[in-house]
Design an enzyme around this catalytic site. Structure first.
Site, PDB file in Angstrom:
ATOM      1  NE  ARG A 124       4.391  50.300  28.438  1.00  0.00           N
ATOM      2  CZ  ARG A 124       4.340  49.025  28.083  1.00  0.00           C
ATOM      3  NH1 ARG A 124       3.510  48.652  27.116  1.00  0.00           N
ATOM      4  NH2 ARG A 124       5.110  48.137  28.647  1.00  0.00           N
TER       5      ARG A 124
ATOM      6  NE  ARG B  95       3.007  47.718  31.688  1.00  0.00           N
ATOM      7  CZ  ARG B  95       3.043  46.887  30.667  1.00  0.00           C
ATOM      8  NH1 ARG B  95       2.195  47.022  29.668  1.00  0.00           N
ATOM      9  NH2 ARG B  95       3.932  45.922  30.636  1.00  0.00           N
TER      10      ARG B  95
ATOM     11  NE  ARG C 232       6.562  37.860  29.046  1.00  0.00           N
ATOM     12  CZ  ARG C 232       5.674  38.737  28.566  1.00  0.00           C
ATOM     13  NH1 ARG C 232       4.501  38.339  28.147  1.00  0.00           N
ATOM     14  NH2 ARG C 232       5.972  40.019  28.507  1.00  0.00           N
TER      15      ARG C 232
ATOM     16  CE  LYS D 289       5.011  40.773  23.899  1.00  0.00           C
ATOM     17  NZ  LYS D 289       6.122  41.598  24.379  1.00  0.00           N
TER      18      LYS D 289
ATOM     19  NE  ARG E 146       8.605  44.499  31.428  1.00  0.00           N
ATOM     20  CZ  ARG E 146       8.119  45.670  30.995  1.00  0.00           C
ATOM     21  NH1 ARG E 146       8.377  46.785  31.656  1.00  0.00           N
ATOM     22  NH2 ARG E 146       7.377  45.712  29.930  1.00  0.00           N
TER      23      ARG E 146
HETATM   24  P1  B4P Z   1       4.380  46.959  23.565  1.00  0.00           P
HETATM   25  O1  B4P Z   1       5.563  46.170  23.191  1.00  0.00           O
HETATM   26  O2  B4P Z   1       3.188  46.866  22.673  1.00  0.00           O
HETATM   27  O3  B4P Z   1       4.142  46.553  25.064  1.00  0.00           O
HETATM   28  P2  B4P Z   1       3.516  45.221  25.666  1.00  0.00           P
HETATM   29  O4  B4P Z   1       2.766  44.413  24.678  1.00  0.00           O
HETATM   30  O5  B4P Z   1       2.729  45.743  26.776  1.00  0.00           O
HETATM   31  O6  B4P Z   1       4.708  44.288  26.053  1.00  0.00           O
HETATM   32  P3  B4P Z   1       5.325  43.857  27.423  1.00  0.00           P
HETATM   33  O7  B4P Z   1       6.140  42.670  27.107  1.00  0.00           O
HETATM   34  O8  B4P Z   1       6.023  45.057  27.954  1.00  0.00           O
HETATM   35  O9  B4P Z   1       4.179  43.551  28.468  1.00  0.00           O
HETATM   36  P4  B4P Z   1       3.187  42.339  28.800  1.00  0.00           P
HETATM   37  O10 B4P Z   1       1.892  43.008  29.059  1.00  0.00           O
HETATM   38  O11 B4P Z   1       3.177  41.275  27.751  1.00  0.00           O
HETATM   39  O12 B4P Z   1       4.648  48.560  23.628  1.00  0.00           O
HETATM   40  C1  B4P Z   1       5.588  49.157  24.429  1.00  0.00           C
HETATM   41  C2  B4P Z   1       5.687  50.667  24.132  1.00  0.00           C
HETATM   42  O13 B4P Z   1       6.266  50.872  22.852  1.00  0.00           O
HETATM   43  C3  B4P Z   1       4.356  51.406  24.100  1.00  0.00           C
HETATM   44  O14 B4P Z   1       4.503  52.622  24.762  1.00  0.00           O
HETATM   45  C4  B4P Z   1       4.073  51.639  22.633  1.00  0.00           C
HETATM   46  O15 B4P Z   1       3.316  52.806  22.380  1.00  0.00           O
HETATM   47  C5  B4P Z   1       5.474  51.762  22.067  1.00  0.00           C
HETATM   48  N1  B4P Z   1       5.544  51.333  20.661  1.00  0.00           N
HETATM   49  C6  B4P Z   1       5.050  50.174  20.144  1.00  0.00           C
HETATM   50  N2  B4P Z   1       5.304  50.117  18.816  1.00  0.00           N
HETATM   51  C7  B4P Z   1       6.020  51.254  18.505  1.00  0.00           C
HETATM   52  C8  B4P Z   1       6.585  51.764  17.270  1.00  0.00           C
HETATM   53  N3  B4P Z   1       6.492  51.098  16.107  1.00  0.00           N
HETATM   54  N4  B4P Z   1       7.249  52.933  17.335  1.00  0.00           N
HETATM   55  C9  B4P Z   1       7.359  53.623  18.496  1.00  0.00           C
HETATM   56  N5  B4P Z   1       6.829  53.191  19.681  1.00  0.00           N
HETATM   57  C10 B4P Z   1       6.163  52.021  19.674  1.00  0.00           C
HETATM   58  O16 B4P Z   1       3.794  41.695  30.140  1.00  0.00           O
HETATM   59  C11 B4P Z   1       3.912  42.408  31.344  1.00  0.00           C
HETATM   60  C12 B4P Z   1       4.308  41.468  32.498  1.00  0.00           C
HETATM   61  O17 B4P Z   1       3.248  40.488  32.736  1.00  0.00           O
HETATM   62  C13 B4P Z   1       5.568  40.591  32.297  1.00  0.00           C
HETATM   63  O18 B4P Z   1       6.757  41.269  32.593  1.00  0.00           O
HETATM   64  C14 B4P Z   1       5.273  39.416  33.286  1.00  0.00           C
HETATM   65  O19 B4P Z   1       5.554  39.770  34.616  1.00  0.00           O
HETATM   66  C15 B4P Z   1       3.765  39.215  33.150  1.00  0.00           C
HETATM   67  N6  B4P Z   1       3.445  38.205  32.136  1.00  0.00           N
HETATM   68  C16 B4P Z   1       2.775  38.430  30.957  1.00  0.00           C
HETATM   69  N7  B4P Z   1       2.680  37.283  30.251  1.00  0.00           N
HETATM   70  C17 B4P Z   1       3.312  36.313  30.974  1.00  0.00           C
HETATM   71  C18 B4P Z   1       3.582  34.935  30.765  1.00  0.00           C
HETATM   72  N8  B4P Z   1       3.192  34.318  29.639  1.00  0.00           N
HETATM   73  N9  B4P Z   1       4.255  34.239  31.720  1.00  0.00           N
HETATM   74  C19 B4P Z   1       4.638  34.842  32.864  1.00  0.00           C
HETATM   75  N10 B4P Z   1       4.438  36.156  33.122  1.00  0.00           N
HETATM   76  C20 B4P Z   1       3.783  36.890  32.194  1.00  0.00           C
END
Ligand code: B4P
Length: 192
Positions: free
Chosen positions: A127, A133, A88, A13, A144
């Protein structure tokens, strides 16, 4: 373009939202990034969120809605946005609907990036090594993924039933996934 990006942790995402932001020229609103900024700043909200995030749980709906309202009060969201990481759970989906209605807006599509669990775990382990992280350790990743299945999967079902969901295969190169998203939202790809 008003887009909601959905998908499990590690589904890409944040990665794809950053590309879509440049391509569509609309702001990228990542609730994860907003929370991490609060944690880094050591604000009272950040102090509350820090432990919750590190163990892989969801931060409270109240905090999230406050942050989201604040972000949507800025003018740059008027003509479009990519919302990444929200909603979420079903309460957040209802809150988003109400917020957008109050702003006289609707989103154009909810796009789910679909990736199987094995690959999600592999990506997040990668990652963890690259970025360190706090929530990418194996225990938090397991948590998660469970939170996603229990609380976020019903949001996907909700949007599916409302005919607002587009599922995109999230397995492939960054370019391949990006092209699939553009095709799904019917935006043509300009060369280069
Ligand atoms: P991504 O999937 O892009 O990671 P993300 O957006 O950071 O998602 P995530 O759900 O983990 O975190 P968020 O910040 O929303 O990438 C992951 C990895 O995969 C990277 O290393 C990337 O390089 C790799 N990758 C991506 N595409 C690829 C491909 N095609 N091929 C190979 N590798 C690839 O949330 C973090 C925390 O914040 C949550 O756990 C929660 O505690 C809190 N939070 C956020 N939003 C919330 C909400 N609405 N309500 C409550 N808590 C919330």
């Amino acid at each position: 373009m008003r887009l909601v990006l959905l998908g499990a942790p590690g589904s890409g995402k944040g990665t794809q939202a950053a590309r879509l932001k440049s391509y569509l020229e609309v702001p990228h609103i990542s609730t994860g990034d907003l929370l991490r900024a609060e944690v880094a700043a050591g604000s009272p909200l950040g102090l509350q969120a820090k432990e919750v995030m590190a163990r892989g749980d969801l931060v409270s709906d109240e905090i999230l809605l406050g942050m989201l309202k604040d972000r949507f009060s800025r003018d740059d969201t008027r003509d479009g946005f990519i919302l990444d990481g929200y909603p979420r759970n079903l309460a957040q989906a209802a809150a988003l609907g109400e917020l957008l209605t109050s702003l006289g807006q609707q989103f154009d599509a909810a796009v789910q990036l679909d990736v199987d669990n094995e690959l999600l775990i592999e990506r997040l382990a990668g990652r963890a090594q690259a970025e360190g992280r706090a929530d990418d350790n194996p225990d938090s990743v397991r948590k998660r993924l469970k939170v996603y299945d229990d609380q976020t999967a019903p949001v996907i079902e909700f949007y599916r039933q409302q005919d607002q969901l587009t599922v995109v295969d999230g397995v492939g190169t960054l370019d391949e996934v990006f092209d699939r998203i553009l095709a799904a939202i019917k935006v043509s790809r300009t060369p280069g």
